[in-house]
Write a protein that holds these residues in place. Structure first.
Motif, PDB file in Angstrom:
ATOM      1  N   VAL A 277       0.831  -1.203   0.000  1.00 15.60           N
ATOM      2  CA  VAL A 277       0.000   0.000   0.000  1.00 15.60           C
ATOM      3  C   VAL A 277       0.867   1.255   0.000  1.00 15.60           C
ATOM      4  O   VAL A 277       0.605   2.203  -0.748  1.00 15.60           O
ATOM      5  CB  VAL A 277      -0.956   0.001   1.209  1.00 15.60           C
ATOM      6  N   PHE A 278       1.907   1.273   0.825  1.00 16.56           N
ATOM      7  CA  PHE A 278       2.775   2.455   0.878  1.00 16.56           C
ATOM      8  C   PHE A 278       3.417   2.726  -0.477  1.00 16.56           C
ATOM      9  O   PHE A 278       3.488   3.876  -0.925  1.00 16.56           O
ATOM     10  CB  PHE A 278       3.860   2.273   1.939  1.00 16.56           C
ATOM     11  N   ASP A 279       3.885   1.681  -1.146  1.00 14.00           N
ATOM     12  CA  ASP A 279       4.557   1.859  -2.439  1.00 14.00           C
ATOM     13  C   ASP A 279       3.590   2.368  -3.500  1.00 14.00           C
ATOM     14  O   ASP A 279       3.944   3.223  -4.324  1.00 14.00           O
ATOM     15  CB  ASP A 279       5.194   0.536  -2.882  1.00 14.00           C
ATOM     16  N   ALA A 280       2.357   1.843  -3.477  1.00 17.51           N
ATOM     17  CA  ALA A 280       1.353   2.319  -4.440  1.00 17.51           C
ATOM     18  C   ALA A 280       1.005   3.776  -4.166  1.00 17.51           C
ATOM     19  O   ALA A 280       0.925   4.596  -5.095  1.00 17.51           O
ATOM     20  CB  ALA A 280       0.101   1.455  -4.361  1.00 17.51           C
ATOM     21  N   ALA A 281       0.820   4.128  -2.891  1.00 18.20           N
ATOM     22  CA  ALA A 281       0.483   5.503  -2.528  1.00 18.20           C
ATOM     23  C   ALA A 281       1.599   6.464  -2.913  1.00 18.20           C
ATOM     24  O   ALA A 281       1.350   7.569  -3.404  1.00 18.20           O
ATOM     25  CB  ALA A 281       0.205   5.586  -1.032  1.00 18.20           C
ATOM     26  N   THR A 282       2.840   6.036  -2.706  1.00 12.10           N
ATOM     27  CA  THR A 282       3.995   6.869  -3.056  1.00 12.10           C
ATOM     28  C   THR A 282       4.033   7.138  -4.560  1.00 12.10           C
ATOM     29  O   THR A 282       4.323   8.257  -4.996  1.00 12.10           O
ATOM     30  CB  THR A 282       5.297   6.184  -2.611  1.00 12.10           C
ATOM     31  N   ARG A 283       3.688   6.127  -5.335  1.00  9.76           N
ATOM     32  CA  ARG A 283       3.694   6.300  -6.788  1.00  9.76           C
ATOM     33  C   ARG A 283       2.583   7.259  -7.231  1.00  9.76           C
ATOM     34  O   ARG A 283       2.791   8.118  -8.095  1.00  9.76           O
ATOM     35  CB  ARG A 283       3.539   4.946  -7.481  1.00  9.76           C
ATOM     36  N   TYR A 284       1.413   7.113  -6.617  1.00 12.00           N
ATOM     37  CA  TYR A 284       0.319   8.043  -6.938  1.00 12.00           C
ATOM     38  C   TYR A 284       0.721   9.484  -6.615  1.00 12.00           C
ATOM     39  O   TYR A 284       0.497  10.404  -7.412  1.00 12.00           O
ATOM     40  CB  TYR A 284      -0.938   7.688  -6.146  1.00 12.00           C
ATOM     41  N   LYS A 285       1.315   9.692  -5.444  1.00 16.01           N
ATOM     42  CA  LYS A 285       1.717  11.044  -5.050  1.00 16.01           C
ATOM     43  C   LYS A 285       2.777  11.604  -5.989  1.00 16.01           C
ATOM     44  O   LYS A 285       2.728  12.775  -6.368  1.00 16.01           O
ATOM     45  CB  LYS A 285       2.227  11.027  -3.606  1.00 16.01           C
ATOM     46  N   ALA A 286       3.735  10.766  -6.370  1.00 15.58           N
ATOM     47  CA  ALA A 286       4.797  11.216  -7.268  1.00 15.58           C
ATOM     48  C   ALA A 286       4.250  11.648  -8.614  1.00 15.58           C
ATOM     49  O   ALA A 286       4.786  12.552  -9.269  1.00 15.58           O
ATOM     50  CB  ALA A 286       5.832  10.107  -7.444  1.00 15.58           C
ATOM     51  N   ASP A 287       3.171  11.002  -9.037  1.00 16.47           N
ATOM     52  CA  ASP A 287       2.554  11.331 -10.322  1.00 16.47           C
ATOM     53  C   ASP A 287       1.501  12.424 -10.207  1.00 16.47           C
ATOM     54  O   ASP A 287       0.818  12.745 -11.187  1.00 16.47           O
ATOM     55  CB  ASP A 287       1.919  10.070 -10.929  1.00 16.47           C
ATOM     56  N   GLY A 288       1.326  12.981  -8.987  1.00 17.47           N
ATOM     57  CA  GLY A 288       0.389  14.087  -8.795  1.00 17.47           C
ATOM     58  C   GLY A 288      -1.059  13.689  -8.706  1.00 17.47           C
ATOM     59  O   GLY A 288      -1.952  14.520  -8.979  1.00 17.47           O
ATOM     60  N   HIS A 289      -1.353  12.436  -8.332  1.00 14.88           N
ATOM     61  CA  HIS A 289      -2.731  11.963  -8.277  1.00 14.88           C
ATOM     62  C   HIS A 289      -3.250  11.892  -6.840  1.00 14.88           C
ATOM     63  O   HIS A 289      -2.558  11.417  -5.933  1.00 14.88           O
ATOM     64  CB  HIS A 289      -2.848  10.567  -8.887  1.00 14.88           C
ATOM     65  N   ASP A 290      -4.498  12.381  -6.641  1.00  9.35           N
ATOM     66  CA  ASP A 290      -5.175  12.180  -5.367  1.00  9.35           C
ATOM     67  C   ASP A 290      -5.619  10.728  -5.256  1.00  9.35           C
ATOM     68  O   ASP A 290      -5.766  10.024  -6.272  1.00  9.35           O
ATOM     69  CB  ASP A 290      -6.416  13.076  -5.263  1.00  9.35           C
ATOM     70  N   THR A 291      -5.878  10.281  -4.019  1.00 15.10           N
ATOM     71  CA  THR A 291      -6.437   8.948  -3.807  1.00 15.10           C
ATOM     72  C   THR A 291      -7.578   9.026  -2.796  1.00 15.10           C
ATOM     73  O   THR A 291      -7.645   9.942  -1.967  1.00 15.10           O
ATOM     74  CB  THR A 291      -5.384   7.945  -3.284  1.00 15.10           C
ATOM     75  N   ILE A 292      -8.471   8.031  -2.878  1.00 16.31           N
ATOM     76  CA  ILE A 292      -9.552   7.893  -1.918  1.00 16.31           C
ATOM     77  C   ILE A 292      -9.564   6.447  -1.419  1.00 16.31           C
ATOM     78  O   ILE A 292      -8.867   5.581  -1.956  1.00 16.31           O
ATOM     79  CB  ILE A 292     -10.921   8.233  -2.524  1.00 16.31           C
ATOM     80  N   VAL A 293     -10.382   6.194  -0.401  1.00 15.78           N
ATOM     81  CA  VAL A 293     -10.613   4.844   0.108  1.00 15.78           C
ATOM     82  C   VAL A 293     -12.115   4.577   0.068  1.00 15.78           C
ATOM     83  O   VAL A 293     -12.907   5.422   0.484  1.00 15.78           O
ATOM     84  CB  VAL A 293     -10.089   4.687   1.552  1.00 15.78           C
ATOM     85  N   LEU A 294     -12.506   3.421  -0.449  1.00 16.81           N
ATOM     86  CA  LEU A 294     -13.889   2.978  -0.393  1.00 16.81           C
ATOM     87  C   LEU A 294     -14.027   1.994   0.768  1.00 16.81           C
ATOM     88  O   LEU A 294     -13.131   1.184   1.015  1.00 16.81           O
ATOM     89  CB  LEU A 294     -14.297   2.279  -1.700  1.00 16.81           C
ATOM     90  N   ALA A 295     -15.152   2.055   1.484  1.00 19.44           N
ATOM     91  CA  ALA A 295     -15.318   1.169   2.642  1.00 19.44           C
ATOM     92  C   ALA A 295     -16.796   0.878   2.886  1.00 19.44           C
ATOM     93  O   ALA A 295     -17.680   1.548   2.342  1.00 19.44           O
ATOM     94  CB  ALA A 295     -14.695   1.794   3.887  1.00 19.44           C
TER      95      ALA A 295
END
Length: 418
Positions: A277-295
């Motif tokens: 999860v950390f690695d995926a989040a880091t890649r999203y941030k590096a590419d300038g993308h926001d993220t959300i969580v569905l629950a």
């Protein structure tokens, strides 16, 4: 605790030992407990402790075994005591010792006693002495030689040590201005994780030992550390870099993006890669993308852990869309600048046909003055879906926190005006 020590003492006298597949640990709740265990001569019967044998740990993971823990603490979430435990039972300290000796929770002690204990009343009377409490708490403000010998800088500001792996200068105030940034729209965000019901703060927050294959462990190994020096997430809660890597790192977490696979990974949507999860989040941030969580329902239930909100914020999560939230965790999310939204009654990600592979835009007003507590907003996806959610800013004060980018920034700006 004395009763538990007496069980251990009697077992030792009878030649009984903790089963080799059992991990034991002892963490007295106060200094007084340690004193009367030492005074009574019972501490030595608690001293046989150790980590879970690697072969046992591997067998549990490879065969998907439901390993159980018995503890005398006050939390029994899965993975709380050890990442590999899935069934966790609360019991008195003497019973904890008895189950360790039995090596199983599938036992009826009324019919299958393990050893026989002696009457420990005289030990209690001679070991739990008032002067122990007095001496322990009289010195509580005096510290200890190691603490008292610490060099204290004259500066009013904390002097960050860049080499410390325990206390790290956090990024919360990097680039902060004196003017509140205002409402920020969540646009074309990727779904970092897609959960079902009952995701607890123990699933979210970094806790327990640092797994040898985790992003945190890999960071330590890259600078030449050996595993015994990793310590635990709890001991490194003052280091944001470690804690961010441990967020959503629970090995029992179930993420729908992995099609039922259990573990601390997710799918990086743009590439389809399975990453921590950390690695995926880091890649999203590096590419300038926001993220959300569905629950699903009851997101954030359990202890109101601060890192269950701080961790996702550091990972770049901008919003959580859930069926319902635990009360305090929802408030903590707001405090970290994360937008909590609730699906409408009778709806969730599954009924709306959301897989988590979409990109999400949350139609929040651009001005904080146009946002009202509990108002509805429209969420749209890049594949043409649209649905309504309720924004769970429940008070005007929470709107102010969001306006400032979080409660920490709100407090700093208000203090600066005094």
């Amino acid at each position: 605790m004395l009763g538990a020590a007496l069980v251990a003492k009697k077992a030792s006298e009878l030649g009984l030992q903790v089963k080799p597949w059992v991990k034991t640990s002892l963490a007295p709740g106060s200094g007084v407990v340690t004193k009367y265990l030492l005074k009574s001569g019972l501490q030595k019967y608690f001293d046989q402790q150790g980590d879970l044998d690697e072969t046992v740990a591997s067998a549990i993971a490879e065969n998907d075994i439901v390993a159980a823990a018995v503890l005398s603490g006050n939390r029994n979430f899965e993975g709380r005591v050890h990442p590999l435990t899935r069934a966790n039972y609360l019991a008195s300290p003497p019973l904890v010792v008895a189950y360790a000796l039995a090596g199983t929770v599938d036992i009826d002690f009324d019919k299958e006693p393990i050893g026989t204990g002696k009457d420990g009343k005289s030990v209690v009377q001679s070991s739990v002495l008032p002067d122990m409490f007095k001496s322990t708490y009289e010195s509580i403000t005096k510290g200890n030689p190691t603490w008292n010998e610490l060099s204290v800088p004259d500066s009013k500001l904390y002097s960050w040590d860049p080499n410390s792996t325990y206390i790290h200068d956090p990024p919360y105030f990097k680039g902060m201005t004196m003017d509140p940034p205002g409402a920020k729209r969540v646009k074309d965000a990727y779904c970092l994780l897609n959960f079902g019901d009952s995701i607890t703060t123990d699933h979210i927050s970094p806790a327990g030992s640092i797994h040898k294959d985790s992003p945190a462990a890999n960071t330590f190994l890259s600078v030449g550390w050996i595993r015994k020096d990793f310590n635990s997430y709890g001991s490194r809660r003052g280091n944001d870099e470690v804690m961010a890597r441990g967020t959503f790192a629970n090995i029992r977490i179930v993420n729908k993006l992995l099609n039922g696979e259990v573990g601390p990974k997710t799918v990086h949507i743009p590439t389809g890669e399975k990453l921590y999860v950390f690695d995926a989040a880091t890649r999203y941030k590096a590419d300038g993308h926001d993220t959300i969580v569905l629950a699903g329902a009851e997101y954030g239930s359990g202890s109101s852990r601060d890192w269950a909100a701080k961790g996702p914020m550091l990972l770049g999560v901008k919003a959580v869309i859930a069926k319902s939230f635990e009360r305090i965790h929802r408030s903590n999310l707001v405090g970290m600048g994360i937008v909590p939204l609730c699906f409408k009654a009778g709806e969730d990600a599954d009924t709306l046909g959301l897989t988590g592979h979409e990109r999400y835009t949350i139609d929040l007003p651009s001005s904080i003055s146009e946002i009202k507590p509990g108002q509805d907003v429209t969420v749209t996806t890049d594949n043409g879906k649209s649905f309504t959610c309720t924004v769970r800013f429940d008070t005007e004060v929470e709107l102010e926190y969001f306006n400032h980018g979080g409660i920490l920034h709100y407090v700093i700006r208000n203090l600066s005006k005094q």
